[in-house]
Design a protein around this motif. Structure first.
Motif, short mmCIF file in Angstrom:
data_model
loop_
_atom_site.label_atom_id
_atom_site.label_comp_id
_atom_site.label_asym_id
_atom_site.label_seq_id
_atom_site.Cartn_x
_atom_site.Cartn_y
_atom_site.Cartn_z
N VAL A 38 0.86 -1.19 0.00
CA VAL A 38 0.00 0.00 0.00
C VAL A 38 0.89 1.24 0.00
O VAL A 38 2.02 1.21 0.52
N ARG A 39 0.39 2.32 -0.57
CA ARG A 39 1.15 3.56 -0.60
C ARG A 39 1.04 4.28 0.74
O ARG A 39 0.05 4.11 1.47
N PRO A 40 2.03 5.10 1.05
CA PRO A 40 1.92 5.91 2.28
C PRO A 40 0.62 6.70 2.31
O PRO A 40 0.20 7.26 1.29
N GLY A 41 -0.01 6.71 3.47
CA GLY A 41 -1.30 7.38 3.62
C GLY A 41 -2.48 6.46 3.35
O GLY A 41 -3.63 6.84 3.62
N GLY A 42 -2.22 5.28 2.84
CA GLY A 42 -3.28 4.35 2.51
C GLY A 42 -3.77 3.55 3.71
O GLY A 42 -3.33 3.76 4.85
N SER A 43 -4.66 2.62 3.43
CA SER A 43 -5.29 1.82 4.48
C SER A 43 -5.27 0.34 4.12
O SER A 43 -5.27 -0.03 2.94
N CYS A 103 -0.80 -12.42 14.32
CA CYS A 103 -1.93 -12.52 15.23
C CYS A 103 -1.52 -13.38 16.43
O CYS A 103 -0.81 -14.38 16.27
N ASN A 104 -1.97 -12.98 17.61
CA ASN A 104 -1.66 -13.70 18.85
C ASN A 104 -2.92 -13.94 19.65
O ASN A 104 -3.78 -13.07 19.73
N ALA A 105 -3.02 -15.13 20.22
CA ALA A 105 -4.10 -15.47 21.15
C ALA A 105 -3.47 -15.83 22.48
O ALA A 105 -2.60 -16.72 22.53
N ALA A 106 -3.85 -15.14 23.54
CA ALA A 106 -3.23 -15.34 24.84
C ALA A 106 -4.26 -15.69 25.90
O ALA A 106 -5.26 -14.99 26.08
N SER A 107 -4.02 -16.79 26.58
CA SER A 107 -4.80 -17.17 27.75
C SER A 107 -3.79 -17.80 28.71
O SER A 107 -2.82 -17.14 29.09
N ARG A 108 -3.95 -19.07 29.05
CA ARG A 108 -2.89 -19.72 29.84
C ARG A 108 -1.68 -20.04 28.98
O ARG A 108 -0.60 -20.33 29.47
N GLN A 109 -1.89 -19.99 27.67
CA GLN A 109 -0.84 -20.31 26.71
C GLN A 109 -0.95 -19.32 25.56
O GLN A 109 -2.02 -18.81 25.27
N ASP A 110 0.18 -19.05 24.92
CA ASP A 110 0.19 -18.16 23.77
C ASP A 110 0.18 -18.97 22.48
O ASP A 110 0.88 -19.98 22.36
N TYR A 111 -0.59 -18.46 21.50
CA TYR A 111 -0.59 -19.06 20.17
C TYR A 111 -0.34 -17.95 19.15
O TYR A 111 -0.75 -16.80 19.36
N TRP A 112 0.29 -18.35 18.03
CA TRP A 112 0.66 -17.38 17.01
C TRP A 112 0.21 -17.84 15.64
O TRP A 112 0.22 -19.04 15.34
N GLY A 113 -0.15 -16.88 14.80
CA GLY A 113 -0.39 -17.17 13.40
C GLY A 113 0.91 -17.18 12.63
O GLY A 113 2.00 -16.95 13.18
N GLN A 114 0.79 -17.42 11.32
CA GLN A 114 1.97 -17.54 10.47
C GLN A 114 2.50 -16.19 10.01
O GLN A 114 3.62 -16.10 9.52
N GLY A 115 1.70 -15.15 10.17
CA GLY A 115 2.12 -13.81 9.79
C GLY A 115 1.65 -13.42 8.40
O GLY A 115 1.47 -14.27 7.53
N THR A 116 1.47 -12.11 8.22
CA THR A 116 1.11 -11.57 6.92
C THR A 116 1.95 -10.31 6.68
O THR A 116 2.10 -9.47 7.58
N GLN A 117 2.48 -10.19 5.49
CA GLN A 117 3.38 -9.07 5.17
C GLN A 117 2.58 -7.82 4.84
O GLN A 117 1.65 -7.85 4.04
N VAL A 118 2.98 -6.71 5.47
CA VAL A 118 2.46 -5.39 5.14
C VAL A 118 3.64 -4.54 4.69
O VAL A 118 4.62 -4.38 5.42
N THR A 119 3.53 -4.01 3.48
CA THR A 119 4.58 -3.16 2.94
C THR A 119 3.98 -1.81 2.56
O THR A 119 3.01 -1.76 1.79
N VAL A 120 4.55 -0.75 3.13
CA VAL A 120 4.07 0.60 2.84
C VAL A 120 5.18 1.31 2.07
O VAL A 120 6.25 1.61 2.61
N SER A 121 4.91 1.56 0.81
CA SER A 121 5.95 2.13 -0.06
C SER A 121 5.30 2.82 -1.24
O SER A 121 4.25 2.40 -1.73
N SER A 122 5.96 3.86 -1.70
CA SER A 122 5.48 4.55 -2.90
C SER A 122 6.16 3.98 -4.15
O SER A 122 5.86 4.42 -5.26
#
Length: 114
Positions: free
Chosen positions: A12-17, A95-114
């Motif tokens: 996404v470009r700077p200023g974007g969503s 993404c993280n889920a926390a209770s008595r134990q923590d769980y994690w997702g695999q991740g997603t890349q966000v790139t902000v560049s013009s």
């Protein structure tokens, strides 16, 4: 076993969503505090935003006023709405889920560049 699947990253470009989603399965969503973390190249993973089962939220200072975390307890999904994006927001978002134990997702890349 808890499973977290992120989606919605991209370029996404700077200023974007962008809107990230994290689908939760494998346990009772309502007992977990859900969070979004990010890790940029060469940096440590850091908290971006967190939401409790009662929808209390907290944010990193760097994203306050620009990002909004929310959860849909009927759909077992947590969202991160990101507005006014800056190049320094570029990172892999986890993404993280926390209770008595923590769980994690695999991740997603966000790139902000013009």
């Amino acid at each position: 076993q808890v499973r977290l699947v992120e989606s919605g990253g991209g370029l996404v470009r700077p200023g974007g969503s962008l809107r990230l989603s994290c689908a939760f399965s494998g346990s009772n969503f309502m007992i977990y505090t859900m969070g979004w973390y990010r890790q940029a190249p060469g940096k440590q993973r850091e908290l971006v935003a967190r939401i409790t089962p009662y929808s209390n939220t907290n944010y990193a200072d760097s994203v306050k006023g620009r990002f909004t975390i929310s959860r849909d307890n009927g759909e077992n999904t947590v969202y991160l709405e990101m507005n006014s994006l800056k190049p320094e927001d570029t990172a892999v978002y986890y993404c993280n889920a926390a209770s008595r134990q923590d769980y994690w997702g695999q991740g997603t890349q966000v790139t902000v560049s013009s």
